[in-house]
Write an enzyme that holds these catalytic residues in place. Structure first.
Site, PDB file in Angstrom:
ATOM      1  N   SER A 274     -23.378  -2.884 -78.377  1.00 52.07           N
ATOM      2  CA  SER A 274     -23.454  -1.493 -78.537  1.00 52.07           C
ATOM      3  C   SER A 274     -22.388  -1.266 -79.448  1.00 52.07           C
ATOM      4  O   SER A 274     -21.893  -1.969 -80.146  1.00 52.07           O
ATOM      5  CB  SER A 274     -22.724  -0.895 -77.321  1.00 52.07           C
ATOM      6  OG  SER A 274     -21.499  -1.234 -77.038  1.00 52.07           O
ATOM      7  N   ASP A 275     -22.411   0.288 -80.094  1.00 54.10           N
ATOM      8  CA  ASP A 275     -21.410   0.572 -81.072  1.00 54.10           C
ATOM      9  C   ASP A 275     -20.177   0.817 -80.056  1.00 54.10           C
ATOM     10  O   ASP A 275     -19.996   0.752 -78.965  1.00 54.10           O
ATOM     11  CB  ASP A 275     -21.942   1.900 -81.731  1.00 54.10           C
ATOM     12  CG  ASP A 275     -21.268   1.903 -82.969  1.00 54.10           C
ATOM     13  OD1 ASP A 275     -19.976   1.289 -83.114  1.00 54.10           O
ATOM     14  OD2 ASP A 275     -21.507   2.527 -83.939  1.00 54.10           O
ATOM     15  N   TRP A 276     -19.128   1.030 -80.860  1.00 51.61           N
ATOM     16  CA  TRP A 276     -17.579   1.226 -80.334  1.00 51.61           C
ATOM     17  C   TRP A 276     -17.798   2.125 -79.228  1.00 51.61           C
ATOM     18  O   TRP A 276     -17.910   3.293 -79.465  1.00 51.61           O
ATOM     19  CB  TRP A 276     -16.703   1.483 -81.343  1.00 51.61           C
ATOM     20  CG  TRP A 276     -15.368   1.583 -81.140  1.00 51.61           C
ATOM     21  CD1 TRP A 276     -14.626   2.742 -80.452  1.00 51.61           C
ATOM     22  CD2 TRP A 276     -14.125   0.644 -81.369  1.00 51.61           C
ATOM     23  NE1 TRP A 276     -13.447   2.515 -80.493  1.00 51.61           N
ATOM     24  CE2 TRP A 276     -13.019   1.292 -80.843  1.00 51.61           C
ATOM     25  CE3 TRP A 276     -14.212  -0.550 -81.818  1.00 51.61           C
ATOM     26  CZ2 TRP A 276     -11.838   0.656 -80.942  1.00 51.61           C
ATOM     27  CZ3 TRP A 276     -13.010  -1.088 -82.068  1.00 51.61           C
ATOM     28  CH2 TRP A 276     -11.912  -0.573 -81.598  1.00 51.61           C
ATOM     29  N   ALA A 278     -19.751   3.047 -77.112  1.00 53.12           N
ATOM     30  CA  ALA A 278     -20.985   3.759 -76.719  1.00 53.12           C
ATOM     31  C   ALA A 278     -21.260   3.540 -75.335  1.00 53.12           C
ATOM     32  O   ALA A 278     -22.172   4.842 -75.063  1.00 53.12           O
ATOM     33  CB  ALA A 278     -21.926   3.460 -77.794  1.00 53.12           C
TER      34      ALA A 278
END
Ligand code: BGC
Length: 722
Positions: A274-276, A278
Site C-alpha cells: 500500500s502507499d504510506w 493508505a
C-alpha cells in the site's frame, strides 16, 4: 534441544517449494508480521514486522533525514535472523528515486533525454550505491502518466506520454534489479523495484495531490495502465497502490484493478504494497468503518503489505481467527513477500559489508554519469545564435537564485544527496572559461540593483531562475505555472541592460514561459539537474555537448490550457491548423512548445520517409526509414528522431498523435544518416476496454520528425487478419 530443521534454507530447492516449507512452519502471528511494514525501526525493535522503510515521513520526500547505513541495517538484520524463532530476514526499503548519494536529474529531466539506456544506467548506479547502505528495495520507478503540471508529482514522472513512460520505466526497473527479465535480484548490488502508484494517480483532479480521479476504461488501459503492464512484463518485483479513488473506489481497496486485473489479467506475481498509511486512510475515504474493516478490505482487494498504518498488524490475527478473513488470503500475501526475500538472496546472505559504501558511492564514474545525465536533460527552447557561448567573451556574469545553489539543484525526493557534494552552476561556468581575458563574475541576485550593475558591464549574462524543489513533489501543487513571483520582473530588468541574456530555467514541472517568449537571447530548460547539474548545464552552454533534451511534456503558454498533451483525441470539429480562430477566446489552443520539442545547435533536415512495403499484413514487419542530415557546417547534432502514428479509422476514437518509436542519432556537421524503425502489428495496436490488443484494418499516417506534429509523413495500409 535441537534447533527445528529449516528445509527452506536449502538453496537448491525451487523458490515456491522453499516458500511452502517456510509457510507451513509459521504461526498466524508470524505470518501477519511478514505483511506489516514499519518505518524507522530501532535496532532492538524486531520480530513484529517483515519489512521496514527508512523515511523521515515528514513532508514526504522533501525532508532529508539521517538515512541508513550498513551497520544499522546489519544490526536490525541480526535481530531478525538470530533473534526470532524462524530467523526470517528483513527487507529494508527506502525511496531511492533519482539517485542515492550521487543524485541524477529528477525523473522528468531524465525523461527529456528520451534515452532508455541512460535511465537504465542511472538506476543501476542508484542501486549500487543504495545497496551499499543496506537498502534492497526502492519505491521507484513512478509510472504515473502526468498531463497536468499543476500536480507537483509530475517531477517524479516520465511526462505526458504513455509510450515513453513504459519504455523508460522498464529501463529503470532493469537498472534497479540488475538486468532484463526480472534482473538478478540475488546479486548484492541489485534491489527490488516498485512500480507506483497503481493506477491513474496522475489524473488527480485539478492537479491537487490525492484528489479523486475519474477515467474510462479505454484511457485507463492505453494511457495509465500501459507503463505498469510494460514493467510487469519486464519483471518488476513489487507494485505500490495509489492513494486516490478511481471512479469512487479507493485504490487501496480496489479489487477489480488490484486483485483481478493486476494479479489476474496482468499476471503480476510479486507483492503489492500500500502507499504510506493508505490502508488506514480507507476510513477517511469513508469506505471502512474502522481500522479492522480497513485491513479486511485492503487485504481482500489485493494489498499484500500494509505500509505503516498498523491495520494488518493490529487486526489480521483476530480477523482470521474470527473467520472474517480467510487464512488463504493472508497466506497468498505472505507467499509473495517470502518469495521476494528468497529471490533477493537474503536467506543466504542478509549482511551488507560495512566498508562497501565508501568505495562505491560518489565515484568518479558515477559523477561522470550524473554529468552526462544532467546535460542530456537540458532542453534548448530558444536561441538567437548566442549559444553556444563563443570563446573570447570578455566578461560573463552568472546570476539568479540558482547561480550558487547546491542542494536546490537536486529536486524532490533526494533523501541521500548532500549539498557539499554538488558544484554550482557559477563554479562550472568559471571552470570552463579560464582563458586569459575572460572573467566570470557571480551573484545570487539577492540585491537586484547590484546585479544590474554587473549585468550592464558583462558581455553576456546567464540568469539561473526557476522553482525551489519544495514547490514540486508530493503534496506540492500550484495554481499557476508561471515562474515564481518576481522572477520575470527581474529578468525583464536584466534584459533591458544586458547585451546578451541567456535564461536557464530549473524546475520540477513544465512551466508556462510565455513571458520569456521574446525575452533575452536564449532560453534553456534544465529541470532539477542533480549533483552534476552545474557541469552538465555548462557543457551544453559552451557547446562541448550538443543540446539533445526534448520535452517530455508539452509546455503551455498559460496555466489555463492544462491539461495539454499531444495524444489528444480528435474532436468532431477539428481546428484548422492555419486558421486564426481557436476555442479559447483569450489565448491559443496549441502549446507554446510541443511534446518532443528541443533545439540543437545545428539544423537537422529530414528527407522523404520510405516504407519497405506499403502494406502491413498479419505476421509482417515493415521497415520505415528516413534520411536525417546535419545541415550545418559547425556543430555536431544529437537528433532524437520521433515516429508518430495516426489511425484513420477504428472502432473507437484514437489519438491524433501516438508516439510509437524513438531513435537517437549522432550527426557530425554535414553528415547524413539513414534512420530505420521496424513496425509490426503490435506497434500500431491499441487495447480495448478489457485490455486486449486490437488492430483494425485501415490506413495509418506515419510521421517522422523532431517533435509531435512535425516532419514528413507517409501512409501505411494495415490489412485484416485472415
Ligand atoms: C508516497 C510514495 C512513497 C511513500 C514512502 C508516500 O507518501 O506517495 O511515493 O514511496 O510515501 O515514502
Amino acid at each position: 534441544m535441537n534447533a527445528p530443521p529449516r528445509p527452506w534454507l536449502d538453496a537448491t530447492m525451487p523458490v515456491p517449494d522453499r516458500v511452502a516449507a517456510l509457510l507451513a512452519a509459521m504461526t498466524l502471528e508470524e505470518k501477519v508480521a511478514q505483511v506489516h511494514q514499519v518505518a524507522n525501526p530501532a535496532p532492538d525493535d524486531v520480530g513484529g514486522f517483515g519489512t521496514c522503510i527508512v523515511a523521515s515521513g515528514e513532508h514526504a520526500g522533501n525532508v532529508r533525514d539521517a538515512g541508513t547505513q550498513a551497520r544499522s541495517v546489519n544490526a536490525l538484520q541480526r535481530r531478525a535472523v538470530e533473534g526470532t524463532r524462524l530467523g526470517i530476514p528483513l527487507i529494508v526499503a527506502r525511496d531511492v528515486i533519482h539517485g542515492h548519494r550521487t543524485v541524477f536529474p529528477i525523473p522528468l529531466g531524465q525523461a527529456a533525454s528520451f534515452d532508455a539506456d541512460l535511465v537504465r544506467e542511472c538506476a543501476r548506479v542508484a542501486a549500487r550505491e543504495a545497496t551499499a547502505d543496506g537498502v534492497r528495495w526502492t519505491f521507484a520507478p513512478m509510472l504515473d502518466v502526468a498531463q497536468d503540471p499543476r500536480w507537483g508529482r509530475i517531477a517524479e514522472s516520465w511526462g505526458e506520454d504513455a509510450w515513453l513512460a513504459a519504455h523508460l520505466g522498464a529501463a529503470a526497473v532493469e537498472g534497479f534489479q540488475g538486468g532484463p527479465d526480472g534482473g538478478r535480484l540475488d546479486q548484492p548490488d541489485a534491489m527490488a523495484a516498485c512500480a507506483k502508484h497503481y493506477v491513474g494517480y496522475g489524473l488527480a483532479q485539478g492537479g491537487r495531490d490525492y484528489a479523486e480521479v475519474d477515467v474510462g476504461p479505454h484511457v485507463l488501459q492505453n494511457r495509465h495502465l500501459r507503463p505498469f503492464r510494460a514493467v510487469v512484463d519486464a519483471g518488476v518485483a513489487t507494485v505500490m497502490s495509489a492513494f486516490h479513488t478511481i471512479d469512487t473506489v479507493p485504490m487501496t481497496g480496489h479489487t477489480a484493478l488490484l486483485g483481478d486485473h493486476l494479479k489476474g489479467d496482468l499476471g503480476f506475481a510479486g507483492p503489492v504494497v500500500s502507499d504510506w498509511d493508505a490502508v488506514g486512510e480507507l476510513r477517511q475515504h469513508g469506505v471502512a468503518a474502522d481500522l479492522a474493516d480497513a485491513a479486511r478490505l485492503a487485504l481482500g482487494a489485493g494489498i499484500d503489505i500494509d505500509m505503516v498504518s498498523e491495520a494488518f498488524a493490529t487486526h489480521l490475527v483476530d480477523l482470521v481467527r474470527a473467520g472474517v478473513v480467510p487464512e488463504a488470503q493472508l497466506d497468498d500475501a505472505v507467499r509473495r513477500v517470502l518469495a521476494l526475500k528468497f529471490r533477493l538472496g537474503l536467506f543466504e546472505d542478509p549482511w551488507t559489508p560495512e566498508d562497501r559504501a565508501a568505495s562505491v558511492q560518489l565515484t568518479d564514474a558515477h559523477r561522470a554519469l550524473a554529468r552526462r545525465a544532467a546535460a542530456s536533460a537540458v532542453v534548448l527552447l530558444r536561441n538567437d545564435g548566442t549559444l553556444p557561448l563563443r570563446p573570447g567573451l570578455r566578461r560573463i556574469h552568472v546570476t539568479g537564485p540558482f547561480a550558487t545553489a547546491r542542494a536546490e539543484l537536486f529536486g524532490t525526493w533526494t533523501l541521500d544527496g548532500r549539498a557539499e557534494d554538488a558544484g554550482t552552476i557559477a563554479d562550472a561556468v568559471r571552470e570552463r572559461y579560464t582563458a586569459p581575458g575572460t572573467e566570470v563574475t557571480v551573484d545570487d541576485h539577492r540585491f537586484g540593483d547590484e546585479t544590474l550593475v554587473r549585468a550592464r558591464e558583462a558581455d553576456l549574462v546567464v540568469a539561473c531562475v526557476g522553482e525551489h524543489p519544495l514547490r514540486s513533489g508530493e503534496a506540492n501543487s500550484v495554481t499557476s505555472l508561471d515562474l515564481p513571483a518576481g522572477q520575470v520582473e527581474a529578468l525583464e530588468a536584466l534584459a533591458r541592460v544586458s547585451r546578451r541574456l541567456v535564461v536557464v530555467v530549473l524546475t520540477g514541472r513544465p512551466l508556462a514561459l510565455e513571458r520569456l517568449a521574446h525575452l533575452g537571447s536564449a532560453v534553456v530548460l534544465a529541470f532539477h539537474p542533480g549533483i552534476e547539474g552545474g557541469h552538465g548545464i555548462a557543457d551544453v552552454l559552451s557547446g562541448d555537448v550538443p543540446p539533445s533534451g526534448r520535452l517530455p511534456s508539452s509546455l503551455p503558454w498559460t496555466t489555463g490550457q492544462v491539461p495539454l498533451h499531444h495524444d489528444q483525441l480528435p474532436t468532431g470539429r477539428p481546428l484548422d491548423p492555419d486558421g486564426d480562430v481557436g476555442r479559447y477566446r483569450d489565448h491559443r489552443d496549441t502549446p507554446a512548445y510541443p511534446f518532443g520539442f528541443g533545439l540543437g545547435y545545428a539544423d537537422v533536415a529530414y528527407g522523404e520517409v520510405q516504407l519497405s512495403r506499403p502494406v502491413l499484413a498479419p505476421g509482417d514487419v515493415v521497415e520505415l526509414s528516413v534520411q536525417v542530415t546535419n545541415a550545418g557546417a559547425e556543430h555536431a547534432a544529437l537528433e532524437t528522431v520521433q515516429l508518430y502514428a495516426r489511425a484513420h479509422r477504428a472502432a473507437v476514437s484514437r489519438p491524433v498523435s501516438e508516439l510509437v518509436g524513438v531513435r537517437r542519432v549522432a550527426l557530425a556537421p554535414g553528415e547524413t544518416r539513414r534512420v530505420a524503425f521496424e513496425l509490426d502489428r503490435t506497434t500500431l495496436s491499441r487495447r480495448d476496454a478489457r485490455g486486449d490488443l486490437r488492430l483494425e484494418p485501415g490506413l495509418f499516417t506515419l510521421q517522422v520528425g523532431p517533435h509531435a506534429g512535425a516532419g514528413p509523413t507517409i501512409t501505411l495500409e494495415v490489412t485484416a487478419a485472415p
